[in-house]
Design an enzyme around this catalytic site. Sequence first.
Site, PDB file in Angstrom:
ATOM      1  N   CYS A 113     -10.790  -0.629   6.459  1.00 53.23           N
ATOM      2  CA  CYS A 113     -10.065  -0.712   7.764  1.00 53.23           C
ATOM      3  C   CYS A 113     -10.840  -0.240   9.413  1.00 53.23           C
ATOM      4  CB  CYS A 113      -8.641   0.112   7.707  1.00 53.23           C
ATOM      5  SG  CYS A 113      -7.897  -0.315   6.484  1.00 53.23           S
ATOM      6  N   HIS A 258      -5.591   0.764  14.627  1.00 50.55           N
ATOM      7  CA  HIS A 258      -5.437  -0.094  13.507  1.00 50.55           C
ATOM      8  C   HIS A 258      -4.088  -0.347  13.001  1.00 50.55           C
ATOM      9  CE1 HIS A 258      -6.233  -1.508   9.534  1.00 50.55           C
ATOM     10  NE2 HIS A 258      -5.959  -0.586   9.072  1.00 50.55           N
ATOM     11  N   ASN A 288      -1.058  -5.522   7.279  1.00 52.70           N
ATOM     12  CA  ASN A 288      -2.226  -4.990   7.717  1.00 52.70           C
ATOM     13  C   ASN A 288      -3.606  -6.017   7.376  1.00 52.70           C
ATOM     14  OD1 ASN A 288      -4.752  -3.355   7.257  1.00 52.70           O
ATOM     15  ND2 ASN A 288      -3.872  -1.708   6.166  1.00 52.70           N
TER      16      ASN A 288
HETATM   17  O1  UT7 Z   1      -5.500   1.156   6.457  1.00 50.24           O
HETATM   18  C1  UT7 Z   1      -5.054   2.034   5.549  1.00 50.24           C
HETATM   19  C2  UT7 Z   1      -4.164   1.589   4.605  1.00 50.24           C
HETATM   20  N1  UT7 Z   1      -2.944   2.220   4.062  1.00 50.24           N
HETATM   21  C3  UT7 Z   1      -2.329   2.728   4.404  1.00 50.24           C
HETATM   22  O2  UT7 Z   1      -2.072   3.070   5.726  1.00 50.24           O
HETATM   23  C4  UT7 Z   1      -0.797   3.012   3.779  1.00 50.24           C
HETATM   24  C5  UT7 Z   1      -0.463   4.636   4.187  1.00 50.24           C
HETATM   25  N2  UT7 Z   1       0.928   4.879   3.389  1.00 50.24           N
HETATM   26  C6  UT7 Z   1       2.129   4.086   3.754  1.00 50.24           C
HETATM   27  O3  UT7 Z   1       1.992   3.114   4.488  1.00 50.24           O
HETATM   28  C7  UT7 Z   1       2.973   4.561   2.845  1.00 50.24           C
HETATM   29  O4  UT7 Z   1       2.830   5.745   2.098  1.00 50.24           O
HETATM   30  C8  UT7 Z   1       3.846   3.248   2.037  1.00 50.24           C
HETATM   31  C9  UT7 Z   1       4.357   2.502   2.687  1.00 50.24           C
HETATM   32  C10 UT7 Z   1       2.794   2.905   1.165  1.00 50.24           C
HETATM   33  C11 UT7 Z   1       4.832   3.694   0.985  1.00 50.24           C
HETATM   34  O5  UT7 Z   1       6.040   4.531   1.617  1.00 50.24           O
HETATM   35  P1  UT7 Z   1       6.556   5.944   1.226  1.00 50.24           P
HETATM   36  O6  UT7 Z   1       7.503   6.298   2.151  1.00 50.24           O
HETATM   37  O7  UT7 Z   1       5.188   6.913   1.381  1.00 50.24           O
HETATM   38  O8  UT7 Z   1       6.897   5.632  -0.042  1.00 50.24           O
HETATM   39  P2  UT7 Z   1       6.428   6.530  -1.489  1.00 50.24           P
HETATM   40  O9  UT7 Z   1       5.134   5.843  -1.768  1.00 50.24           O
HETATM   41  O10 UT7 Z   1       6.886   7.733  -1.456  1.00 50.24           O
HETATM   42  O11 UT7 Z   1       7.613   5.620  -2.528  1.00 50.24           O
HETATM   43  C12 UT7 Z   1       8.926   5.967  -2.150  1.00 50.24           C
HETATM   44  C13 UT7 Z   1       9.711   4.993  -3.214  1.00 50.24           C
HETATM   45  C14 UT7 Z   1       9.115   5.067  -4.545  1.00 50.24           C
HETATM   46  O12 UT7 Z   1      10.281   5.106  -5.655  1.00 50.24           O
HETATM   47  P3  UT7 Z   1      10.657   6.335  -6.347  1.00 50.24           P
HETATM   48  O13 UT7 Z   1       9.711   7.089  -6.998  1.00 50.24           O
HETATM   49  O14 UT7 Z   1      11.287   7.217  -5.147  1.00 50.24           O
HETATM   50  O15 UT7 Z   1      11.838   5.870  -7.105  1.00 50.24           O
HETATM   51  C15 UT7 Z   1       8.410   3.780  -4.678  1.00 50.24           C
HETATM   52  O16 UT7 Z   1       8.184   3.421  -6.317  1.00 50.24           O
HETATM   53  O17 UT7 Z   1       9.469   3.773  -2.873  1.00 50.24           O
HETATM   54  C16 UT7 Z   1       9.095   3.057  -3.920  1.00 50.24           C
HETATM   55  N3  UT7 Z   1       8.559   1.723  -3.545  1.00 50.24           N
HETATM   56  C17 UT7 Z   1       9.004   0.502  -2.903  1.00 50.24           C
HETATM   57  N4  UT7 Z   1      10.148  -0.057  -3.161  1.00 50.24           N
HETATM   58  C18 UT7 Z   1      10.510  -1.203  -2.694  1.00 50.24           C
HETATM   59  C19 UT7 Z   1       7.088   1.837  -3.325  1.00 50.24           C
HETATM   60  N5  UT7 Z   1       6.828   0.574  -2.855  1.00 50.24           N
HETATM   61  C20 UT7 Z   1       7.829  -0.232  -2.970  1.00 50.24           C
HETATM   62  C21 UT7 Z   1       8.166  -1.658  -2.256  1.00 50.24           C
HETATM   63  N6  UT7 Z   1       9.663  -1.730  -2.274  1.00 50.24           N
HETATM   64  N7  UT7 Z   1       7.321  -2.414  -1.764  1.00 50.24           N
END
Ligand code: UT7
Length: 331
Positions: A113, A258, A288
Amino acid sequence: MPVTVFAGTGYYVPDRVVTNEELTQYMDTSDEWIVERTGITERRWVSDGMSGAEMARRASVMALEAAEMRADEIDAIVLATLSPDHFFPGTGVFLQRELGLGTVPALDIRAQCSGFVYGLSVADAWIRSGQFRNVLLVGVEIQSTGIDVSTRGRDIAVLFGDGAGAAVLTATEDADRGVLSTRIHSDGRHAEVLWAEAASSRKNPRISKEDIEAGRHYPTMEGRDVFKHAVTRMPEAVLEVLSAHGLEPSDIDLLIPHQANLRISQMVQRRLGLPDEKVFNNIQSYGNTTAATIPIALAEAVRAGRLGRGDLLALVAFGSGFTWGASLIRW
Ligand code: UT7
């Protein structure tokens, strides 16, 4: 000593629009979850065998037109991508060939990125040293062919999109504008926090049936860890380039972060104390696009009239590696 200015910008995104609603057909997710956690409503995916080199070519042609420059005036290409068309050679040489650039050098940058900011650092150094006068800097990404579009991969699959952005950088003797500073960093202690384990030249063969069954060819990410580091490193990098010139966040006219997650951009904006009108985001429409996000956003910001001569522009990126960096430009 010459300084580097942006002579023209351009971008290309595939026609195919993939809405959050469409993703619900492939995985257990919802428009509400995606919008709330990421701000994304749709992204673009390639179709019909579109290559990274071809998207890069289209973005480059637009940037050359904006710069009122012929392709044969380009002295070097710097191309950033984490999704090259082939393991080797890099996508840069395919772009070089398609633009008919004779034997000018083409350097691929692998900083995920942060690729465009890393590339800017290299191109700016070349121009300031007098080695090259006109450099074509491109960020291009095809994510859609490498993500797990099932519930297993939903945390990543909903985030990424495809596209290309380009900038023609040129030397000027004007003392009152141009790239002021670019600072880049990395911290490989976090290399596996966001990575694709396979294919790997550490193994023979580089990818096995077992790798594919286990999904090791898909990227994996500790999302929360990436988020936490991004919202710390990005403001830190902006402050670092500002302080090199005795400037403050309030001096910034436009920040292009970014586009990883709208929530990350908003947090960076808050930490720098910037009002909404000083930050450009387009992740809502493209997701992204990794190395392509900053040049696509820059090209759109230019066309939206968001940058005027003399404005102070800050670019900042963070991504897999971890890699990060920021650049300050007097437009
Ligand atoms: O350029 C660098 C590239 N990457 C990034 O910048 C990513 C940075 N991180 C993020 O943007 C966030 O961490 C995410 C958007 C990826 C995830 O959001 P979060 O608020 O950190 O969610 P989480 O990973 O803590 O997950 C919460 C819940 C989980 O379920 P449980 O365990 O609470 O039952 C996940 O399984 O959300 C679930 N989950 C989803 N649910 C619906 C994860 N992805 C999805 C999805 N749809 N696409």
